[in-house]
Design an enzyme around this catalytic site. Structure first.
Site, PDB file in Angstrom:
ATOM      1  CB  ALA A   1      -4.788   4.134  -1.098  1.00  0.00           C
TER       2      ALA A   1
ATOM      3  CG  ASP B   1      -1.545  13.874  -5.210  1.00  0.00           C
ATOM      4  OD1 ASP B   1      -1.807  13.826  -3.994  1.00  0.00           O
ATOM      5  OD2 ASP B   1      -2.175  13.232  -6.077  1.00  0.00           O
TER       6      ASP B   1
ATOM      7  CB  SER C   1      -0.812  18.742  -2.756  1.00  0.00           C
ATOM      8  OG  SER C   1      -0.250  19.546  -1.729  1.00  0.00           O
TER       9      SER C   1
ATOM     10  CD  GLU D   1      -9.789  11.506  -9.029  1.00  0.00           C
ATOM     11  OE1 GLU D   1      -8.702  11.966  -8.649  1.00  0.00           O
ATOM     12  OE2 GLU D   1     -10.807  11.485  -8.325  1.00  0.00           O
TER      13      GLU D   1
ATOM     14  N   GLY E   1      -8.388  11.516   3.327  1.00  0.00           N
ATOM     15  CA  GLY E   1      -8.449  11.825   4.746  1.00  0.00           C
ATOM     16  C   GLY E   1      -8.654  10.605   5.638  1.00  0.00           C
TER      17      GLY E   1
ATOM     18  CG  ASP F   1      -0.985  13.307   2.485  1.00  0.00           C
ATOM     19  OD1 ASP F   1      -1.575  14.321   2.046  1.00  0.00           O
ATOM     20  OD2 ASP F   1      -0.034  13.367   3.283  1.00  0.00           O
ATOM     21  CB  THR F   2      -4.443  10.105   5.789  1.00  0.00           C
ATOM     22  OG1 THR F   2      -5.145  11.110   5.035  1.00  0.00           O
ATOM     23  CG2 THR F   2      -5.039  10.000   7.180  1.00  0.00           C
TER      24      THR F   2
END
Ligand SMILES: O=C(COP(=O)(O)O)NO
Ligand code: NA
Ligand SMILES: [Zn+2]
Length: 311
Positions: free
Chosen positions: A216, A88, A49, A140, A185, A259-260
């Site tokens: 995702a 990202d 990011s 997006e 998240g 990521d999460t």
């Protein structure tokens, strides 16, 4: 080898599997992800990011970007699996240009919170510059947030498939992230997990291009339990169930942003190790369990998405 993200995703698009895009902020997550890719003989997309660029560069995003390029290239150039580096959620023109300048494989221009024409203009501007530099581009459409009992929840705006067709034709963007009900998240759904498969199907039919799923992560129960065993409080956390994730791949998702799940695996391993090893202070030791749990989550996800043995 270090490759362009577009090459990885065009192959995935043709063969209907998905490649995970794993977020990193430091060396240890990168090591664990690469180990998983080696084990599964899978292509990898590493993504950072804008915050990660600032973090690694100690406030200087260009320094952070070039540090990540050097780290990722060192691994990529020494391995047989294809690895790409992606920016990202690029929102800040300066950061996006810094990533292109530093040598990223691809960048996301995220203007999804803007009205369509503004998103389209911003994306066109970045595509023109990025393509001139041989860098591919993600954009997006729609806004990330959950769906509750068949109605898009207040803040979420799901993708409009006809708009998507117009958008990709006008912008020549290389891959598109249609919002279909996920959110970032660990707390993605209040009720039952639900994504708008219909919209996804239509976007794929109309664009035929590589598609991206943001938000995702699955929130891996095994890792939640370990972390909570050692003092974490992840109550109420819920991600995208594996069967739903697999269905999105069957319907044409090719890049799966994760990521999460890696963050939760790392902290689970760190908490477990620290609790059980009060005398240890060698970082090569006390991050071992954390890295091994990240590697496990990575390997399982590569298998689930169908990119194993596709290197
Ligand atoms: O979309 C993501 C990651 O989503 P998660 O929080 O579900 O890992 N990065 O761009
Ligand atoms: Na992205
Ligand atoms: Zn995202």
């Amino acid at each position: 080898p270090y490759v362009n993200t577009k090459d990885i995703l065009e192959k995935a698009n043709k063969e209907y599997y998905a490649v995970a895009a794993f977020n990193i902020n430091n060396l240890e997550f990168l090591q664990a992800i690469v180990e998983g890719g080696i084990e599964k003989k899978s292509p990898l997309i590493i993504e950072t990011s804008e915050g990660a660029m600032k973090y690694a560069g100690m406030g200087d995003p260009l320094r952070g970007a070039s540090l990540f390029v050097k780290m990722v290239r060192e691994f990529a150039d020494s391995l047989d699996i294809p690895i790409a580096l992606h920016l990202d959620h690029g929102k800040n023109f300066k950061y996006i240009i810094s990533a292109i300048k530093a040598g990223y494989s691809s960048v996301m221009i995220d203007a999804s919170d803007k009205p369509l024409e503004e998103n389209l203009k911003a994306t066109k501007d970045i595509v023109r510059i990025a393509h001139a530099a041989g860098v591919s581009v993600e954009a997006e459409l729609g806004k990330l947030a959950g769906i509750e009992d068949n109605v898009a929840s207040a803040e979420s705006v799901l993708v409009n498939p006809d708009e998507a067709k117009y958008f990709v034709e006008e912008t020549q963007v290389d891959f598109l992230a249609p919002a279909i009900g996920t959110s970032h998240g660990a707390f993605k759904f209040k009720g039952e997990a639900k994504l708008d498969f219909d919209r996804l199907k239509k976007v794929k039919e109309l664009t035929k291009m590589p598609l991206v799923l943001h938000g995702a992560s699955s929130v891996v129960q095994e890792m939640v339990e370990i972390a909570e065993n050692y003092g974490a409080d992840f109550g109420g956390s819920k991600g995208v169930p594996s069967d739903i994730l697999k269905e999105t791949v069957r319907l044409g998702i090719n890049k799966v942003n994760t990521d999460t799940d890696l963050r939760m695996a790392f902290i689970a391993g760190l908490r477990e190790f620290l609790q059980n090893n009060p005398k240890e202070f060698d970082p090569r030791k006390y991050m071992e369990t954390a890295k091994s749990y990240v590697k496990k989550v990575v390997s399982d996800r590569l298998e689930l998405l169908g990119s194993a043995n596709k290197a």
